[in-house]
Enzyme design. Structure first.
Site: not given
Length: 253
Positions: A11, A95, A9, A173, A167, A97, A213
């Site tokens: 991003k 996701h 991914n 991150g 996740e 985010e 991560s």
């Protein structure tokens, strides 16, 4: 036997040229691997170019998001038909985010999963708990609610095309990674929930992967954990060398 899936991914990183250069190098290094599925998820701007660079290899392309409508007055959105036309086989949905930064909710995520399946795009359905939710002992309650709402009205036939990505939000991150034991127990919980909803046969066809991560140093231990069938990789997927180290898990010794 379900093939493990390793997805990059990217991003909001990489220009079109950078994305194509990466894809071409990956095709040269790992484009013939057939015992695992490798997926690249560039920005919308790079989808067609990356798909073209991966043509003829085993590497497939994913979008990072999509709208559930086929067309309409939705400025800035991209439809499933557009993703198919760009060469996508997968789409990342829900996701953390997207949930945290853009306010996505379970209902919209469910509509996106339904639309992806309708158009034969394979959804990578993301879910997971925040640090506060984990520390207060609510991990399983949160994950169960996300499963119930995100997979509402998804049939036992269609669920086979879904990949579930656990996740934990606190590991996205941050450099923190769930221990194999922590990840494994949530994966086992997801598998049990899927079996209860769809039956053992359909549930066994669903890949459950880990995101948070993931890197070259921890991938071997994570992938050796029962129930973990792949990885959704963020920062460590931005360089060919580090991503190859993850893709080649089990073959690095």
């Amino acid at each position: 036997m379900v093939k493990p899936l390793i997805a990059a991914n990217w991003k909001m990183y990489k220009t079109i040229g950078e994305a194509v250069s990466f894809a071409r190098e990956m095709v040269g290094q790992a484009g013939s691997m057939d015992d695992r599925e490798i997926v690249l998820a560039p920005s919308f701007a790079s989808l067609s170019a990356v798909a073209e660079a991966c043509r003829g290899s085993t590497i497939r392309v994913a979008a990072q998001n999509m709208h559930w409508e086929e067309r309409g007055a939705c400025t800035g959105e991209v439809s499933p038909l557009m993703l198919l036309d760009a060469g996508c086989a997968f789409v990342i949905i829900g996701h953390s985010e997207r949930r945290r930064l853009f306010g996505e909710r379970d209902k919209g995520i469910n509509l996106k999963i339904q639309a992806a399946l309708k158009h034969r795009l394979n959804p990578i359905f993301c879910l997971g708990e925040s640090l506060e939710e984990r520390e207060s002992g609510r991990t399983f309650d949160v994950v169960e609610k996300q499963l119930e709402r995100g997979l509402n009205d998804i049939s036992s036939h269609d669920i086979r095309a879904v990949t579930v990505a656990y996740e934990p939000v606190w590991a996205i991150g941050t450099g923190k990674t769930a221990t194999p034991a922590q990840a494994g127990e949530v994966h086992a919980f997801i598998r049990k929930w899927l079996a209860g909803r769809y039956g053992e046969s359909a549930a066994s066809s669903v890949r459950i992967i880990y995101g948070g991560s993931v890197n070259e140093k921890n991938v071997e231990e994570l992938m050796a954990t029962p129930g973990i069938q792949g990885a959704l990789v963020g920062g460590a997927s931005l360089e060919v060398r580090s991503f190859l180290g993850i893709v080649r898990f089990g073959n690095n010794g």
